[in-house]
Design a protein around this motif. Structure first.
Motif, PDB file in Angstrom:
ATOM      1  N   ARG A 123      -3.764  -4.815   8.221  1.00  0.00           N
ATOM      2  CA  ARG A 123      -3.069  -3.648   7.593  1.00  0.00           C
ATOM      3  C   ARG A 123      -1.922  -3.339   8.244  1.00  0.00           C
ATOM      4  O   ARG A 123      -1.372  -2.467   7.500  1.00  0.00           O
ATOM      5  N   ARG A 135      -1.267  -0.489   5.681  1.00  0.00           N
ATOM      6  CA  ARG A 135      -1.920  -0.264   4.226  1.00  0.00           C
ATOM      7  C   ARG A 135      -3.229   0.183   4.186  1.00  0.00           C
ATOM      8  O   ARG A 135      -4.206   0.026   4.990  1.00  0.00           O
ATOM      9  N   ASP A 137      -6.412   1.495   1.118  1.00  0.00           N
ATOM     10  CA  ASP A 137      -6.810   1.442  -0.337  1.00  0.00           C
ATOM     11  C   ASP A 137      -7.357   2.987  -0.595  1.00  0.00           C
ATOM     12  O   ASP A 137      -8.317   3.357  -0.192  1.00  0.00           O
ATOM     13  N   ARG A 141      -6.523   1.856  -5.365  1.00  0.00           N
ATOM     14  CA  ARG A 141      -4.886   1.774  -5.231  1.00  0.00           C
ATOM     15  C   ARG A 141      -4.386   1.375  -3.975  1.00  0.00           C
ATOM     16  O   ARG A 141      -4.845   1.941  -2.759  1.00  0.00           O
ATOM     17  N   THR A 142      -3.806   0.254  -3.765  1.00  0.00           N
ATOM     18  CA  THR A 142      -2.950   0.151  -2.637  1.00  0.00           C
ATOM     19  C   THR A 142      -1.850   0.962  -2.134  1.00  0.00           C
ATOM     20  O   THR A 142      -0.744   1.269  -2.777  1.00  0.00           O
TER      21      THR A 142
END
Length: 279
Positions: A123, A135, A137, A141-142
């Motif tokens: 991440r 990162r 979710d 959606r990312t």
């Protein structure tokens, strides 16, 4: 906000420089506040008595920090770590320099988080050309939130490596523009006093950047970069020779090229002559 103790910063960073093998800087300048550590570093490096030495400028706060393409780097009341390394040389081609700096900052943050037992493997990512992002979710959606930025400039035979890392902001610090797009070490779970955190992180960055600059190892650069690439598999836009290429990033070799699958097929864009055209 914690009190900014310049004496403590100076002594601890000088000790780190002395203890770092092949350190890329020989002296450190600590300032309470400056418009830009990049500009301050140029002035400090012009000191005739130390013209051959690399210098590190660290600020308690930065009022007019800049990022890529003239964007502003936001500082929130001593909550970030703004610093610039001003080096005589080094003789490294720009793509390699940019890539190894990204690897050094990525590794520094990873090392700091691990020291607190915080693991965000897969991440904590490198977003070409100059960002470290986290990162997550959200509702399928990312979302990549910016944790650190790197800016490299050449001025008056100096190589300036500016680094800004979000340290102790909370969600309330972000304005509407940054809400959901930025993150800090505190928001990732690092809970220690502001200056203690920033000094510890600065010491790690000094060590890691020095070692990456000394090694200049293409294999190691590619390995870390490609294992932590935020762009592969995402839809991006790039400019090359005044032509816009939009498509899915298939691969990035940070030293040579970006492969983008467009509607017309795969385009291999030379990394030194390509820029990221954000939406």
């Amino acid at each position: 906000m914690d009190a900014f103790d310049r004496t403590s910063w100076q002594s601890q960073l000088k000790a780190q420089i002395a203890d770092t093998a092949d350190c890329c800087v020989q002296r450190v300048v600590i300032v309470d506040t400056t418009p830009s550590t990049m500009d301050a570093a140029v002035v400090c490096a012009q000191d005739e008595q130390n013209s051959a030495q690399g210098v590190l400028v660290v600020a308690g706060s930065q009022t007019s920090g800049r990022g890529q393409h003239g964007r502003a780097w936001t500082d929130h009341d001593h909550c970030t770590l703004p610093c610039t390394f001003a080096l005589q040389g080094p003789d490294i081609d720009p793509p390699m320099l940019a890539a190894l700096c990204a690897c050094a900052v990525h590794e520094s943050i990873e090392q700091l988080l691990q020291s607190f037992g915080i693991t965000i493997k897969d991440r904590l990512l490198i977003k070409w050309p100059n960002d470290i992002v986290v990162r997550s979710d959200i509702n399928g959606r990312t979302n990549d939130r910016k944790l650190a930025g790197i800016l490299i400039e050449q001025k008056q035979e100096l190589t300036l490596i500016g680094v800004g890392i979000n340290c102790t902001q909370t969600q309330e610090h972000w304005g509407e523009e940054l809400m959901g797009n930025a993150v800090s070490l505190r928001m990732l779970g690092v809970e220690i006093p502001n200056d203690e955190l920033r000094i510890r992180l600065m010491c790690i960055v000094i060590d890691r950047l020095s070692q990456w600059l000394d090694a200049k190892d293409p294999s190691a650069i590619r390995e870390r970069y490609q294992a932590n690439d935020a762009m592969v598999g995402t839809h991006r836009r790039f400019m090359h020779n005044r032509v816009l290429y939009a498509g899915t990033v298939e691969s990035i070799d940070p030293l040579t090229q970006i492969a983008v699958r467009t509607d017309e097929g795969v385009e291999n864009l030379p990394i030194a002559q390509t820029s990221h055209a954000r939406e």
